[in-house]
Scaffold this motif. Structure first.
Motif, short mmCIF file in Angstrom:
data_model
loop_
_atom_site.label_atom_id
_atom_site.label_comp_id
_atom_site.label_asym_id
_atom_site.label_seq_id
_atom_site.Cartn_x
_atom_site.Cartn_y
_atom_site.Cartn_z
N SER A 175 0.86 -1.17 0.00
CA SER A 175 0.00 0.00 0.00
C SER A 175 0.90 1.23 0.00
O SER A 175 1.84 1.32 0.78
CB SER A 175 -0.89 0.01 1.24
OG SER A 175 -1.53 1.25 1.36
N PHE A 176 0.62 2.14 -0.88
CA PHE A 176 1.42 3.37 -0.93
C PHE A 176 1.09 4.31 0.23
O PHE A 176 1.70 5.35 0.37
CB PHE A 176 1.25 4.07 -2.28
CG PHE A 176 2.14 3.52 -3.34
CD1 PHE A 176 3.41 4.01 -3.52
CD2 PHE A 176 1.71 2.48 -4.15
CE1 PHE A 176 4.25 3.49 -4.49
CE2 PHE A 176 2.54 1.96 -5.13
CZ PHE A 176 3.81 2.47 -5.30
N ASN B 273 -0.52 -4.08 -10.79
CA ASN B 273 -1.88 -4.37 -11.21
C ASN B 273 -2.70 -3.12 -11.57
O ASN B 273 -3.76 -3.24 -12.16
CB ASN B 273 -2.62 -5.21 -10.17
CG ASN B 273 -2.86 -4.47 -8.87
OD1 ASN B 273 -2.20 -3.49 -8.59
ND2 ASN B 273 -3.79 -4.96 -8.08
N GLU B 274 -2.23 -1.95 -11.26
CA GLU B 274 -2.91 -0.70 -11.62
C GLU B 274 -1.92 0.21 -12.33
O GLU B 274 -1.48 1.22 -11.77
CB GLU B 274 -3.45 0.01 -10.38
CG GLU B 274 -4.60 -0.67 -9.68
CD GLU B 274 -5.92 -0.48 -10.41
OE1 GLU B 274 -6.03 0.42 -11.25
OE2 GLU B 274 -6.83 -1.27 -10.13
N PRO B 275 -1.52 -0.11 -13.56
CA PRO B 275 -0.47 0.68 -14.21
C PRO B 275 -0.87 2.12 -14.49
O PRO B 275 -0.01 2.99 -14.60
CB PRO B 275 -0.20 -0.08 -15.51
CG PRO B 275 -1.39 -0.92 -15.73
CD PRO B 275 -2.00 -1.19 -14.39
N LYS C 78 -2.89 3.65 -6.41
CA LYS C 78 -4.00 2.76 -6.02
C LYS C 78 -3.60 1.29 -6.00
O LYS C 78 -4.39 0.45 -5.62
CB LYS C 78 -5.17 2.92 -7.00
CG LYS C 78 -5.94 4.19 -6.83
CD LYS C 78 -7.15 4.16 -7.74
CE LYS C 78 -7.98 5.40 -7.57
NZ LYS C 78 -9.15 5.38 -8.47
N THR C 79 -2.40 0.98 -6.41
CA THR C 79 -2.01 -0.42 -6.54
C THR C 79 -1.98 -1.12 -5.19
O THR C 79 -1.65 -0.53 -4.17
CB THR C 79 -0.65 -0.56 -7.25
OG1 THR C 79 -0.49 -1.91 -7.62
CG2 THR C 79 0.50 -0.13 -6.39
N PHE D 230 4.02 -7.55 -8.74
CA PHE D 230 4.41 -8.90 -9.10
C PHE D 230 5.83 -8.88 -9.65
O PHE D 230 6.12 -8.12 -10.57
CB PHE D 230 3.46 -9.47 -10.16
CG PHE D 230 2.04 -9.56 -9.69
CD1 PHE D 230 1.61 -10.65 -8.95
CD2 PHE D 230 1.13 -8.55 -9.97
CE1 PHE D 230 0.30 -10.73 -8.50
CE2 PHE D 230 -0.17 -8.62 -9.53
CZ PHE D 230 -0.59 -9.72 -8.80
N LEU D 231 6.69 -9.71 -9.08
CA LEU D 231 8.06 -9.84 -9.55
C LEU D 231 8.17 -11.13 -10.35
O LEU D 231 7.82 -12.21 -9.85
CB LEU D 231 9.04 -9.90 -8.38
CG LEU D 231 9.01 -8.72 -7.40
CD1 LEU D 231 10.03 -8.95 -6.29
CD2 LEU D 231 9.26 -7.42 -8.10
N ILE D 232 8.62 -11.03 -11.59
CA ILE D 232 8.81 -12.20 -12.43
C ILE D 232 10.30 -12.50 -12.44
O ILE D 232 11.11 -11.65 -12.84
CB ILE D 232 8.27 -11.97 -13.87
CG1 ILE D 232 6.75 -11.80 -13.86
CG2 ILE D 232 8.60 -13.15 -14.75
CD1 ILE D 232 6.28 -10.46 -13.70
N MET D 233 10.67 -13.69 -11.95
CA MET D 233 12.07 -14.02 -11.80
C MET D 233 12.32 -15.49 -12.10
O MET D 233 11.37 -16.25 -12.33
CB MET D 233 12.56 -13.67 -10.41
CG MET D 233 11.66 -14.01 -9.31
SD MET D 233 12.24 -13.24 -7.78
CE MET D 233 10.89 -13.72 -6.77
#
Length: 75
Positions: free
Chosen positions: A11-12, A49-51, A56-57, A61-64
């Motif tokens: 959460s920001f 998820n909210e580009p 608001k994201t 997700f980290l793709i590794m």
């Protein structure tokens, strides 16, 4: 190629937590660019998820690289 996807719930609103998460992602990205590094997983991409509205994201997700073992298994 088989990859692992790590979901970081965030959460920001919590600036301290976001600084920590962004610092860790930055370090992971820098380490991923070291040639011949076989000691850490490689970070390929980051998805939010909210580009359109990052504030608001709720998930990053980290793709590794997929690792067959984790640290708990090795200890």
């Amino acid at each position: 190629r088989i990859v692992a996807i790590k979901n970081i719930k965030c959460s920001f609103n919590d600036l301290h937590l976001m600084k920590y998460i962004l610092r860790e992602i930055s370090i992971m990205r820098q380490v991923s660019q070291i040639k011949g590094n076989h000691y850490t997983t490689k970070l390929y991409d980051i998805k939010i998820n909210e580009p359109d509205n990052v504030l608001k994201t709720k998930n990053i997700f980290l793709i590794m690289d997929y690792a067959h073992n984790d640290l708990n298994m090795l200890m």
